[in-house]
Design a protein around this motif. Structure first.
Motif, PDB file in Angstrom:
ATOM      1  N   THR A 134      -0.583 -40.823-139.068  1.00 50.14           N
ATOM      2  CA  THR A 134      -1.680 -41.479-139.327  1.00 50.14           C
ATOM      3  C   THR A 134      -2.767 -41.056-139.310  1.00 50.14           C
ATOM      4  OG1 THR A 134       0.239 -43.040-140.406  1.00 50.14           O
ATOM      5  CG2 THR A 134      -2.215 -43.300-140.827  1.00 50.14           C
ATOM      6  N   SER A 135      -2.989 -41.129-138.009  1.00 50.19           N
ATOM      7  CA  SER A 135      -4.602 -40.817-137.435  1.00 50.19           C
ATOM      8  C   SER A 135      -4.866 -39.975-137.859  1.00 50.19           C
ATOM      9  CB  SER A 135      -4.888 -41.674-135.852  1.00 50.19           C
ATOM     10  OG  SER A 135      -5.878 -41.106-135.736  1.00 50.19           O
ATOM     11  N   SER A 136      -3.898 -38.946-137.162  1.00 52.64           N
ATOM     12  CA  SER A 136      -4.040 -37.395-137.511  1.00 52.64           C
ATOM     13  C   SER A 136      -4.316 -36.572-138.630  1.00 52.64           C
ATOM     14  CB  SER A 136      -3.012 -36.770-136.902  1.00 52.64           C
ATOM     15  OG  SER A 136      -2.840 -36.257-135.501  1.00 52.64           O
ATOM     16  N   ALA A 151      -4.113 -48.805-134.753  1.00 52.64           N
ATOM     17  CA  ALA A 151      -4.559 -47.387-135.259  1.00 52.64           C
ATOM     18  C   ALA A 151      -6.249 -46.531-135.276  1.00 52.64           C
ATOM     19  CB  ALA A 151      -3.430 -46.119-136.064  1.00 52.64           C
ATOM     20  N   GLY A 152      -6.443 -45.410-135.407  1.00 57.69           N
ATOM     21  CA  GLY A 152      -8.121 -44.891-135.418  1.00 57.69           C
ATOM     22  C   GLY A 152      -7.645 -43.865-134.748  1.00 57.69           C
ATOM     23  N   PRO A 153      -8.978 -42.873-134.793  1.00 52.81           N
ATOM     24  CA  PRO A 153      -9.020 -41.403-134.534  1.00 52.81           C
ATOM     25  C   PRO A 153      -8.044 -41.351-133.431  1.00 52.81           C
ATOM     26  CG  PRO A 153     -11.630 -42.965-134.899  1.00 52.81           C
ATOM     27  CD  PRO A 153     -10.328 -43.259-135.176  1.00 52.81           C
ATOM     28  N   ALA A 154      -7.790 -39.609-132.601  1.00 53.66           N
ATOM     29  CA  ALA A 154      -6.936 -39.944-131.917  1.00 53.66           C
ATOM     30  C   ALA A 154      -7.673 -39.523-130.861  1.00 53.66           C
ATOM     31  CB  ALA A 154      -6.354 -38.151-132.084  1.00 53.66           C
ATOM     32  N   VAL A 204       2.056 -43.889-136.053  1.00 55.18           N
ATOM     33  CA  VAL A 204       0.374 -44.211-135.413  1.00 55.18           C
ATOM     34  C   VAL A 204      -0.366 -42.951-135.901  1.00 55.18           C
ATOM     35  CG1 VAL A 204      -0.993 -45.192-133.949  1.00 55.18           C
ATOM     36  CG2 VAL A 204       1.058 -46.226-135.008  1.00 55.18           C
ATOM     37  N   PHE A 205      -0.295 -42.335-135.289  1.00 48.98           N
ATOM     38  CA  PHE A 205      -0.863 -40.890-134.256  1.00 48.98           C
ATOM     39  C   PHE A 205      -0.995 -39.981-135.513  1.00 48.98           C
ATOM     40  CE2 PHE A 205      -0.842 -42.620-129.894  1.00 48.98           C
ATOM     41  CZ  PHE A 205      -1.856 -42.368-129.584  1.00 48.98           C
ATOM     42  N   GLY A 220      -7.539 -38.385-139.966  1.00 47.00           N
ATOM     43  CA  GLY A 220      -9.103 -38.470-139.105  1.00 47.00           C
ATOM     44  C   GLY A 220      -9.399 -36.635-140.444  1.00 47.00           C
TER      45      GLY A 220
END
Length: 214
Positions: free
Chosen positions: A209-211, A25-28, A206-207, A214
């Protein structure tokens, strides 16, 4: 091998998939097929439209989920059609420079919600499911619009055609595979569709959490 052992193995694989996704997971991702370049002709627009729903894992997961949730419904093919129509409207909203707040979070949330429905084997009726998919389509389409802002009419139309065709093809393929799977796996302890729902829900998590981070 017993059904309990199969179920345990599928759960373990699903857990590993979830851990792998979370660790990555990281930035979208900005989902640009042309490295951020605005399409300048029909070919570039069409290719970008084909690629965006695939390279965007959150979009791809939701498209697959729509097809799988339509399994067993006589009018199931109309559900992704409703999603695509409202996705076109969502893209138009973006091109008109109107704002749909929280689009990325809603996109991720839609993947989670549809994944949960698959996993729990609980889904609403045809009309409600179509309405939910169509509502999500506005936000998915709004996100797609980012890749085509500023393009001329020819690449713009090609882009819309490309993402409409690829999404409908993916969802119909998922529907066909889902129907075939349900005929082959009668009354399993843990069905392949449930496993798919678990993975889709994990991707959405995952997305989301990233949002949020971020």
């Amino acid at each position: 091998m017993s059904k309990i052992e199969v179920s345990r193995q599928q759960s373990q694989v699903g857990f590993l998939v979830c851990i792998g996704l979370l660790s990555a997971a990281g930035p979208a991702i900005a989902h640009h097929a042309l490295d951020g370049k605005i399409p300048s002709n029909f070919f570039e627009g069409f290719v970008s439209g084909l690629a965006h729903p695939i390279i965007g894992l959150d979009h791809f997961a939701f498209i697959v989920a729509i097809g799988l949730l339509a399994v067993g419904l006589s009018r199931g093919a109309l559900i992704p059609a409703g999603f695509i129509l409202t996705a076109l409207v969502g893209t138009g909203i973006h091109l008109l420079k109107l704002d749909l707040p929280g689009a990325e979070m809603i996109i991720a949330g839609s993947a989670i919600a549809f994944g949960v429905m698959l996993f729990t084997q609980q889904r609403p009726n045809f009309m409600a499911l179509t309405a939910l998919a169509s509502g999500a389509g506005l936000f998915h389409g709004y996100a797609y619009g980012e890749s085509i802002v500023g393009a001329q009419m020819t690449p713009l139309l090609a882009y819309l055609l490309g993402f409409s065709l690829i999404q409908y093809a993916i969802s119909l393929l998922a529907l066909l595979i889902g129907n075939w799977t349900m005929k082959k796996f009668t009354r399993p302890t843990f069905s392949p569709l449930q496993f798919a729902g678990f993975v889709i829900c994990s991707i959405g998590t995952v997305f989301l959490t990233s949002s949020l981070l971020g």
